[in-house]
Design a protein around this motif. Sequence first.
Motif, PDB file in Angstrom:
ATOM      1  N   PHE A   1       0.815  -1.220   0.000  1.00  0.00           N
ATOM      2  CA  PHE A   1       0.000   0.000   0.000  1.00  0.00           C
ATOM      3  C   PHE A   1       0.845   1.264   0.000  1.00  0.00           C
ATOM      4  O   PHE A   1       1.935   1.299   0.577  1.00  0.00           O
ATOM      5  N   CYS A   2       0.312   2.297  -0.663  1.00  0.00           N
ATOM      6  CA  CYS A   2       0.937   3.628  -0.677  1.00  0.00           C
ATOM      7  C   CYS A   2      -0.139   4.671  -0.427  1.00  0.00           C
ATOM      8  O   CYS A   2      -1.328   4.405  -0.659  1.00  0.00           O
ATOM      9  N   LEU A   3       0.272   5.856   0.001  1.00  0.00           N
ATOM     10  CA  LEU A   3      -0.704   6.931   0.225  1.00  0.00           C
ATOM     11  C   LEU A   3      -1.209   7.489  -1.094  1.00  0.00           C
ATOM     12  O   LEU A   3      -2.344   7.932  -1.205  1.00  0.00           O
ATOM     13  N   SER A   4      -0.328   7.509  -2.107  1.00  0.00           N
ATOM     14  CA  SER A   4      -0.766   7.908  -3.448  1.00  0.00           C
ATOM     15  C   SER A   4       0.144   7.211  -4.437  1.00  0.00           C
ATOM     16  O   SER A   4       1.209   6.708  -4.061  1.00  0.00           O
ATOM     17  N   LYS A   5      -0.305   7.165  -5.681  1.00  0.00           N
ATOM     18  CA  LYS A   5       0.480   6.423  -6.680  1.00  0.00           C
ATOM     19  C   LYS A   5       1.335   7.418  -7.462  1.00  0.00           C
ATOM     20  O   LYS A   5       0.817   8.353  -8.078  1.00  0.00           O
TER      21      LYS A   5
ATOM     22  N   PRO B   1       3.361   8.826 -10.534  1.00  0.00           N
ATOM     23  CA  PRO B   1       3.016   8.603 -11.952  1.00  0.00           C
ATOM     24  C   PRO B   1       4.058   7.825 -12.757  1.00  0.00           C
ATOM     25  O   PRO B   1       3.775   7.415 -13.868  1.00  0.00           O
ATOM     26  N   TYR B   2       5.248   7.597 -12.201  1.00  0.00           N
ATOM     27  CA  TYR B   2       6.292   6.875 -12.931  1.00  0.00           C
ATOM     28  C   TYR B   2       6.379   5.415 -12.494  1.00  0.00           C
ATOM     29  O   TYR B   2       7.090   4.614 -13.088  1.00  0.00           O
ATOM     30  N   CYS B   3       5.649   5.057 -11.435  1.00  0.00           N
ATOM     31  CA  CYS B   3       5.922   3.798 -10.720  1.00  0.00           C
ATOM     32  C   CYS B   3       5.075   2.637 -11.218  1.00  0.00           C
ATOM     33  O   CYS B   3       3.851   2.766 -11.336  1.00  0.00           O
ATOM     34  N   ASP B   4       5.697   1.497 -11.505  1.00  0.00           N
ATOM     35  CA  ASP B   4       4.905   0.305 -11.840  1.00  0.00           C
ATOM     36  C   ASP B   4       5.146  -0.834 -10.854  1.00  0.00           C
ATOM     37  O   ASP B   4       4.944  -1.999 -11.160  1.00  0.00           O
TER      38      ASP B   4
ATOM     39  N   ASN C   1       4.217  -3.064  -7.494  1.00  0.00           N
ATOM     40  CA  ASN C   1       2.913  -3.544  -7.037  1.00  0.00           C
ATOM     41  C   ASN C   1       2.475  -2.738  -5.819  1.00  0.00           C
ATOM     42  O   ASN C   1       2.657  -3.134  -4.677  1.00  0.00           O
ATOM     43  N   SER C   2       1.926  -1.556  -6.102  1.00  0.00           N
ATOM     44  CA  SER C   2       1.526  -0.661  -5.006  1.00  0.00           C
ATOM     45  C   SER C   2       0.104  -0.179  -5.260  1.00  0.00           C
ATOM     46  O   SER C   2      -0.281   0.080  -6.399  1.00  0.00           O
ATOM     47  N   HIS C   3      -0.651  -0.083  -4.195  1.00  0.00           N
ATOM     48  CA  HIS C   3      -2.085   0.195  -4.310  1.00  0.00           C
ATOM     49  C   HIS C   3      -2.485   1.261  -3.293  1.00  0.00           C
ATOM     50  O   HIS C   3      -1.970   1.272  -2.173  1.00  0.00           O
TER      51      HIS C   3
ATOM     52  N   GLY D   1       9.850  -4.357   1.654  1.00  0.00           N
ATOM     53  CA  GLY D   1       9.787  -3.468   0.498  1.00  0.00           C
ATOM     54  C   GLY D   1       8.347  -3.185   0.126  1.00  0.00           C
ATOM     55  O   GLY D   1       7.402  -3.762   0.685  1.00  0.00           O
ATOM     56  N   GLY D   2       8.188  -2.288  -0.854  1.00  0.00           N
ATOM     57  CA  GLY D   2       6.811  -1.962  -1.172  1.00  0.00           C
ATOM     58  C   GLY D   2       6.634  -1.461  -2.588  1.00  0.00           C
ATOM     59  O   GLY D   2       7.486  -1.653  -3.442  1.00  0.00           O
ATOM     60  N   GLY D   3       5.520  -0.726  -2.760  1.00  0.00           N
ATOM     61  CA  GLY D   3       4.663  -0.142  -1.746  1.00  0.00           C
ATOM     62  C   GLY D   3       5.440   0.713  -0.742  1.00  0.00           C
ATOM     63  O   GLY D   3       6.574   1.084  -0.949  1.00  0.00           O
ATOM     64  N   THR D   4       4.773   0.952   0.341  1.00  0.00           N
ATOM     65  CA  THR D   4       5.357   1.818   1.370  1.00  0.00           C
ATOM     66  C   THR D   4       5.308   1.126   2.731  1.00  0.00           C
ATOM     67  O   THR D   4       4.355   1.327   3.504  1.00  0.00           O
TER      68      THR D   4
ATOM     69  N   ALA E   1      11.492   3.215   3.323  1.00  0.00           N
ATOM     70  CA  ALA E   1      10.644   4.240   3.946  1.00  0.00           C
ATOM     71  C   ALA E   1      10.479   5.427   3.008  1.00  0.00           C
ATOM     72  O   ALA E   1      11.416   5.812   2.311  1.00  0.00           O
ATOM     73  N   ASN E   2       9.281   5.992   2.999  1.00  0.00           N
ATOM     74  CA  ASN E   2       9.091   7.251   2.284  1.00  0.00           C
ATOM     75  C   ASN E   2       9.451   8.371   3.257  1.00  0.00           C
ATOM     76  O   ASN E   2       9.089   8.306   4.434  1.00  0.00           O
ATOM     77  N   PRO E   3      10.150   9.406   2.791  1.00  0.00           N
ATOM     78  CA  PRO E   3      10.714  10.391   3.726  1.00  0.00           C
ATOM     79  C   PRO E   3       9.753  11.528   4.081  1.00  0.00           C
ATOM     80  O   PRO E   3      10.030  12.690   3.839  1.00  0.00           O
TER      81      PRO E   3
ATOM     82  N   GLY F   1       5.292  13.564  -8.472  1.00  0.00           N
ATOM     83  CA  GLY F   1       4.099  13.216  -7.696  1.00  0.00           C
ATOM     84  C   GLY F   1       4.404  12.856  -6.256  1.00  0.00           C
ATOM     85  O   GLY F   1       3.612  12.164  -5.612  1.00  0.00           O
ATOM     86  N   ARG F   2       5.542  13.303  -5.766  1.00  0.00           N
ATOM     87  CA  ARG F   2       5.918  12.929  -4.394  1.00  0.00           C
ATOM     88  C   ARG F   2       5.166  13.778  -3.372  1.00  0.00           C
ATOM     89  O   ARG F   2       4.796  14.917  -3.636  1.00  0.00           O
ATOM     90  N   LEU F   3       4.972  13.209  -2.187  1.00  0.00           N
ATOM     91  CA  LEU F   3       4.192  13.895  -1.158  1.00  0.00           C
ATOM     92  C   LEU F   3       5.098  14.646  -0.181  1.00  0.00           C
ATOM     93  O   LEU F   3       4.622  15.200   0.793  1.00  0.00           O
TER      94      LEU F   3
END
Length: 387
Positions: free
Chosen positions: A19-23, A25-28, A30-32, A69-72, A104-106, A141-143
Amino acid sequence: MMVNMTSTLPFGVYVHWPFCLSKCPYCDFNSHVRHGAIDEARFVRAFERELAATAERIGARTVSSIFFGGGTPSLMQPESVQAILDAIAKHWTVAPDVEVTLEANPTSVEATRFRGYHSAGINRVSLGVQALDDAALKELGRLHSVQEALDAVAVAREIFQRYSFDLIYARPRQTLDAWAAELKRAISEAAEHLSLYQLTIEHDTPFAALHAAGKLKVPDDDLARHLYDLTQAIGADADLPAYEISNHARPGAECRHNMIYWRGHEYAGIGPGAHGRLNLDGRRVATETEKRPESWLMRVEATGSGLTVDEKLTPGETADEYLLMGLRLAEGIDPQRFSALAGRAIDPDRVSFLREQGTVEMTADGRLRVTQSGFPLLDAVVADLAA
Ligand SMILES: C[S@@+](CC[C@H](N)C(=O)[O-])C[C@H]1O[C@@H](n2cnc3c(N)ncnc32)[C@H](O)[C@@H]1O
Ligand code: SF4
């Protein structure tokens, strides 16, 4: 009890949090993204079940690395990470020097969980910084902002002995000078490891659609090549040479988990869409699990495993995988191991041809590796040498 590491082949466990908070636009990957709450405890129970089923199947192992790994995965509660690590330790022996990495997402929220992850047993974090340029982060598209990412790096530095971060280069409009400045700044924030990925336009992503419509211009092949060469030179100058096509480390600080993939060792893949490679009864077995998180969950709850692919590889396939993964490494491959796997040697004529072209070389200790100028042509080199 002392564990004799020299007699134990590396074995890794990969755990995928999808799972991720948002997708982005470059990423393929397996994140939802889920707008409702995720039943994390239920997912953790399914991870525990899949681990138990894997352990029952493969038997005793000494775990040398674990990778979330992820996802997030930094969206997970530390208690969930702890429960999964406990389950791994229940089924297998964990090496005393095990490397336990979490991606980890920073963002500031995620950094607040770093201490909890450390207490749970994480001893290395890999942060997706992606760019040290706010406009580029927005376009990706980073948060998080640059400042927020650097703050997260500082928290990681305080808590973990080992940390790494990822940057994406060859971005739209990026010049050589701008990348050189950004990379040097990144190196000043780095400790022992950096992953430097060239932007890839992946099929079926928003970036692919923009690119096809001419609305996203990425560096042409020439500029991309110069950016790659510059990356190698700056990394090497800073004592962070590339040990793999996109990964730089101080000697000895390589990511041990990823080395398992590239050196063709064994790893279990746990969680939605995770891949594994197991050595069973003298054969290499490729595994893959259901990618959609909720379908994976139901499968595991019903059968104990989310496997959708469970396939014995032929000797030729096993050898080709070794080549494909091993040639990504600066150390290259051992041709004798290839021969033992494939049942035949690498075609000497093809090796001679590529050596004359300057894309591969033999090292003094008999390994075959791709040269600095061959790396940008890696896919073609591998295709030429494969069984
Ligand atoms: C599993 S991903 C993401 C980890 C984490 N969720 C994050 O975004 O920070 C691992 C890394 O792959 C890289 N990556 C993903 N898609 C890419 C692409 N299309 N081109 C280049 N690098 C990419 C990013 O640097 C990313 O940090
Ligand atoms: S790059 Fe990371 S945060 Fe972005 S969608 Fe992919 S896995 Fe999720």
